[in-house]
Design a protein around this motif. Sequence first.
Motif, mmCIF file in Angstrom:
data_model
loop_
_atom_site.group_PDB
_atom_site.id
_atom_site.type_symbol
_atom_site.label_atom_id
_atom_site.label_comp_id
_atom_site.label_asym_id
_atom_site.label_seq_id
_atom_site.Cartn_x
_atom_site.Cartn_y
_atom_site.Cartn_z
ATOM 1 N N ASP A 1 0.940 -1.310 -0.079
ATOM 2 C CA ASP A 1 -0.053 -0.066 -0.043
ATOM 3 C C ASP A 1 0.838 1.241 -0.051
ATOM 4 O O ASP A 1 0.423 2.159 0.782
ATOM 5 N N GLU A 2 1.713 1.241 -0.887
ATOM 6 C CA GLU A 2 2.825 2.353 -0.895
ATOM 7 C C GLU A 2 2.566 2.980 -2.240
ATOM 8 O O GLU A 2 2.186 2.189 -3.384
ATOM 9 N N ILE A 3 3.063 4.257 -2.478
ATOM 10 C CA ILE A 3 2.997 5.011 -3.736
ATOM 11 C C ILE A 3 4.326 5.769 -4.016
ATOM 12 O O ILE A 3 5.177 5.829 -2.905
ATOM 13 N N GLU A 4 4.579 6.200 -5.082
ATOM 14 C CA GLU A 4 5.619 7.116 -5.571
ATOM 15 C C GLU A 4 5.155 8.305 -6.168
ATOM 16 O O GLU A 4 4.032 8.067 -7.024
ATOM 17 N N ALA A 5 5.570 9.339 -5.717
ATOM 18 C CA ALA A 5 5.132 10.755 -6.403
ATOM 19 C C ALA A 5 6.381 11.224 -7.135
ATOM 20 O O ALA A 5 7.601 11.017 -6.612
ATOM 21 N N PHE A 6 6.016 11.852 -8.487
ATOM 22 C CA PHE A 6 6.772 12.476 -9.168
ATOM 23 C C PHE A 6 6.401 13.583 -9.756
ATOM 24 O O PHE A 6 5.036 14.118 -9.843
ATOM 25 N N ARG A 7 7.070 14.665 -10.068
ATOM 26 C CA ARG A 7 6.794 16.164 -10.836
ATOM 27 C C ARG A 7 6.615 15.860 -12.144
ATOM 28 O O ARG A 7 7.733 15.172 -12.837
ATOM 29 N N VAL A 8 5.501 16.291 -12.935
ATOM 30 C CA VAL A 8 5.395 15.781 -14.305
ATOM 31 C C VAL A 8 5.878 17.241 -14.902
ATOM 32 O O VAL A 8 5.180 18.230 -14.679
ATOM 33 N N TRP B 1 6.874 16.496 -1.200
ATOM 34 C CA TRP B 1 6.894 14.900 -1.261
ATOM 35 C C TRP B 1 5.470 14.709 -0.427
ATOM 36 O O TRP B 1 4.409 14.112 -0.955
ATOM 37 N N GLU B 2 5.424 15.140 0.863
ATOM 38 C CA GLU B 2 4.494 14.849 1.708
ATOM 39 C C GLU B 2 3.365 15.495 1.329
ATOM 40 O O GLU B 2 2.049 14.848 1.363
ATOM 41 N N GLN B 3 3.298 16.763 0.825
ATOM 42 C CA GLN B 3 2.298 17.507 0.505
ATOM 43 C C GLN B 3 1.522 16.879 -0.550
ATOM 44 O O GLN B 3 0.204 16.819 -0.742
ATOM 45 N N VAL B 4 2.175 16.437 -1.916
ATOM 46 C CA VAL B 4 1.750 15.586 -2.964
ATOM 47 C C VAL B 4 0.803 14.267 -2.314
ATOM 48 O O VAL B 4 -0.213 14.083 -2.645
ATOM 49 N N ALA B 5 1.471 13.666 -1.488
ATOM 50 C CA ALA B 5 1.174 12.253 -0.922
ATOM 51 C C ALA B 5 -0.356 12.595 -0.202
ATOM 52 O O ALA B 5 -1.276 11.990 -0.290
ATOM 53 N N GLU B 6 -0.318 13.884 0.433
ATOM 54 C CA GLU B 6 -1.411 14.253 1.208
ATOM 55 C C GLU B 6 -2.696 14.597 0.508
ATOM 56 O O GLU B 6 -3.707 14.282 0.433
ATOM 57 N N ALA B 7 -2.327 15.299 -0.717
ATOM 58 C CA ALA B 7 -3.239 15.650 -1.593
ATOM 59 C C ALA B 7 -3.803 14.477 -2.374
ATOM 60 O O ALA B 7 -5.147 14.564 -2.636
ATOM 61 N N TYR B 8 -3.041 13.562 -2.747
ATOM 62 C CA TYR B 8 -3.674 12.303 -3.153
ATOM 63 C C TYR B 8 -4.495 11.710 -2.122
ATOM 64 O O TYR B 8 -5.573 11.201 -2.838
ATOM 65 N N ASP B 9 -4.123 11.567 -1.124
ATOM 66 C CA ASP B 9 -4.862 10.881 -0.072
ATOM 67 C C ASP B 9 -6.298 11.456 0.106
ATOM 68 O O ASP B 9 -7.289 10.933 0.096
ATOM 69 N N ASP B 10 -6.207 12.897 0.279
ATOM 70 C CA ASP B 10 -7.343 13.592 0.178
ATOM 71 C C ASP B 10 -8.203 13.481 -0.836
ATOM 72 O O ASP B 10 -9.395 13.484 -0.852
ATOM 73 N N SER B 11 -7.740 13.184 -2.200
ATOM 74 C CA SER B 11 -8.534 13.117 -3.224
ATOM 75 C C SER B 11 -9.147 11.632 -3.215
ATOM 76 O O SER B 11 -10.175 11.462 -3.919
ATOM 77 N N ARG B 12 -8.382 10.784 -2.705
ATOM 78 C CA ARG B 12 -9.296 9.395 -2.483
ATOM 79 C C ARG B 12 -10.299 9.212 -1.467
ATOM 80 O O ARG B 12 -11.123 8.782 -1.605
ATOM 81 N N PHE B 13 -9.829 9.711 -0.293
ATOM 82 C CA PHE B 13 -10.620 9.319 0.924
ATOM 83 C C PHE B 13 -11.378 10.601 1.583
ATOM 84 O O PHE B 13 -12.004 10.538 2.488
ATOM 85 N N GLY B 14 -11.030 11.898 1.007
ATOM 86 C CA GLY B 14 -11.605 13.065 1.513
ATOM 87 C C GLY B 14 -10.721 13.560 2.590
ATOM 88 O O GLY B 14 -9.787 12.827 3.419
ATOM 89 N N SER B 15 -10.983 14.861 2.894
ATOM 90 C CA SER B 15 -10.315 15.555 4.075
ATOM 91 C C SER B 15 -11.128 15.672 5.326
ATOM 92 O O SER B 15 -12.079 16.294 5.017
ATOM 93 N N ASP B 16 -10.264 15.931 6.392
ATOM 94 C CA ASP B 16 -11.168 16.008 7.765
ATOM 95 C C ASP B 16 -11.146 17.590 7.650
ATOM 96 O O ASP B 16 -11.643 18.001 8.517
#
Length: 101
Positions: free
Chosen positions: A57-64, A83-98
């Motif tokens: 359940d890991e991901i990798e983030a890259f700048r395009v 990297w953490e901001q991008v991973a958090e934005a991805y999680d928010d897009s999948r699960f929503g944000s508190d």
Amino acid sequence: MVNKGKEELSTLRQAYGDEVELQGDDGASQLFRIMAELNLNGNNYAILQSEAMKQEDEIEAFRVVADPSGDVQLETITDEDEWEQVAEAYDDSRFGSDDQP
């Protein structure tokens, strides 16, 4: 702010389809599934996952980025905070944000 409009996020998929093959420092190639494309703070990012990463359940983030000829390329994100901001934005897009009302 994360922009998830499909017309702006399909750059990598238009170039490579649903998967992209990347070569590691050791010269070995590995296939990654394009999980998502995000626009965050004016930069485009791709979230990738290999089959082995999926098991953990890991991901990798890259700048395009686009080179001068317009070809799409992936850049490694070396800044840990970015990297953490991008991973958090991805999680928010999948699960929503508190943090959202």
